[in-house]
Scaffold this active site. Structure first.
Site, PDB file in Angstrom:
ATOM      1  N   HIS A 204       0.847  -1.193   0.000  1.00  0.00           N
ATOM      2  CA  HIS A 204       0.000   0.000   0.000  1.00  0.00           C
ATOM      3  C   HIS A 204       0.887   1.250   0.000  1.00  0.00           C
ATOM      4  O   HIS A 204       1.960   1.249   0.608  1.00  0.00           O
ATOM      5  CB  HIS A 204      -0.923  -0.008   1.226  1.00  0.00           C
TER       6      HIS A 204
ATOM      7  N   GLU B   9      -3.978   1.730  -7.622  1.00  0.00           N
ATOM      8  CA  GLU B   9      -4.279   2.864  -6.753  1.00  0.00           C
ATOM      9  C   GLU B   9      -3.360   4.041  -7.088  1.00  0.00           C
ATOM     10  O   GLU B   9      -2.250   4.133  -6.534  1.00  0.00           O
ATOM     11  CB  GLU B   9      -4.082   2.488  -5.283  1.00  0.00           C
TER      12      GLU B   9
HETATM   13  P1  PGA Z   1      -9.553   5.993   0.170  1.00  0.00           P
HETATM   14  O1  PGA Z   1      -8.378   4.969   0.467  1.00  0.00           O
HETATM   15  O2  PGA Z   1     -10.723   5.202  -0.345  1.00  0.00           O
HETATM   16  O3  PGA Z   1      -9.854   6.640   1.494  1.00  0.00           O
HETATM   17  O4  PGA Z   1      -9.035   6.963  -0.839  1.00  0.00           O
HETATM   18  C1  PGA Z   1      -8.071   3.943  -0.410  1.00  0.00           C
HETATM   19  C2  PGA Z   1      -6.801   3.255   0.001  1.00  0.00           C
HETATM   20  O5  PGA Z   1      -5.879   3.957   0.464  1.00  0.00           O
HETATM   21  O6  PGA Z   1      -6.690   2.035  -0.092  1.00  0.00           O
END
Ligand code: PGA
Length: 252
Positions: free
Chosen positions: A94, A164
């Protein structure tokens, strides 16, 4: 057969009190009960995993694992420990862990450790910024190649990748990613992995999108060709919103 959508809640370092975690688990238990087309995965802080009800309609995952199995690694938990404590999934790589030192090599070790101990990795990849020259494509490619080095072909069906983009995550997000941007990057990730492992070996990998997913944009995101679910941060802590996202997934 069509794969079930994966709806992953990443609670990050929330909620503050165990009793709130229990209440959230119970709400999620209720909303997951009747799902047919979605697999619900909750990734709470590891301390809260034992608070999840034992007969539950959702799976539990950790937000990270360390790559060694046991020993003098203060502050860490291993894939084996996660598995034995009831977690069958783990988010790995992450951006918030990368910010604290996770390099592609470390992430690679973590992915291998998870797969060896039957914890399914949800590997986060995504560019920091979109530069005008398109250098971010190469950044993504190199990252994926390093992260997935040495993964054995039969393990690939257990791999989940969450795209992401950093600029779309959390409270500092500058904007939402567009459907076209998500679509393009997922095709690109698939191509990089097909070049690494051979087209016929990569069909089992699942792809998610994460970054400010809410009930407002979840339908559009899950309609993007290639997106097989979502990784949800803030909205996964709000039962009404998470339930809404699950409902949307069930209608697709
Ligand atoms: P968010 O986080 O939906 O609050 O943007 C997603 C993540 O960091 O996995």
């Amino acid at each position: 057969m069509k794969k079930k959508k994966l709806i992953v809640g990443n609670w990050k370092m929330n909620p503050l009190y165990p009793k709130e975690a229990k209440a959230l688990f119970s709400e999620i238990g209720k909303m997951s009960k009747k799902t047919k087309k979605s697999t619900i995965i909750v990734c709470p802080p590891a301390l809260y995993i034992p608070l999840a009800p034992t007969t539950k309609s959702f799976s539990v995952g950790t937000q990270d694992i360390f790559y060694e199995k046991e020993g003098a690694f203060t502050g860490s938990i291993s894939a084996k420990m996660a598995r034995e404590s009831g977690a069958s999934w783990s988010i790995i790589g992450h951006s918030e862990m990368r910010k604290h030192g996770d390099t592609p090599t470390i992430i690679n070790h973590k992915i291998l450790a998870a797969l060896k101990d039957h914890v399914r990795p949800i590997v986060c990849v995504g560019e920091r910024v979109r530069d005008d020259k398109g250098l971010f494509w190469n950044e993504l490619k190199t990252d994926i190649e390093e992260c997935f080095k040495g993964v054995k072909k039969p393990w690939l069906a257990d791999v989940v990748i969450a795209y992401e983009p950093l600029w779309a995550i959390g409270i500092h997000a500058t904007r939402d990613a567009t459907s076209d941007e998500i679509h393009e990057v997922i095709i690109f990730i698939k191509k990089v992995l097909a070049d690494m492992f051979g087209q016929k070996n990569v069909g089992g990998i699942s792809y998610l999108y994460g970054g400010s997913v809410t009930p407002k944009n979840a339908a559009a995101i899950m309609h993007v060709d290639g997106v097989e679910g979502v990784l949800v941060g803030r909205s996964s802590l709000k039962p009404k919103e998470f339930a809404e996202i699950i409902k949307i997934s069930e209608t697709l």
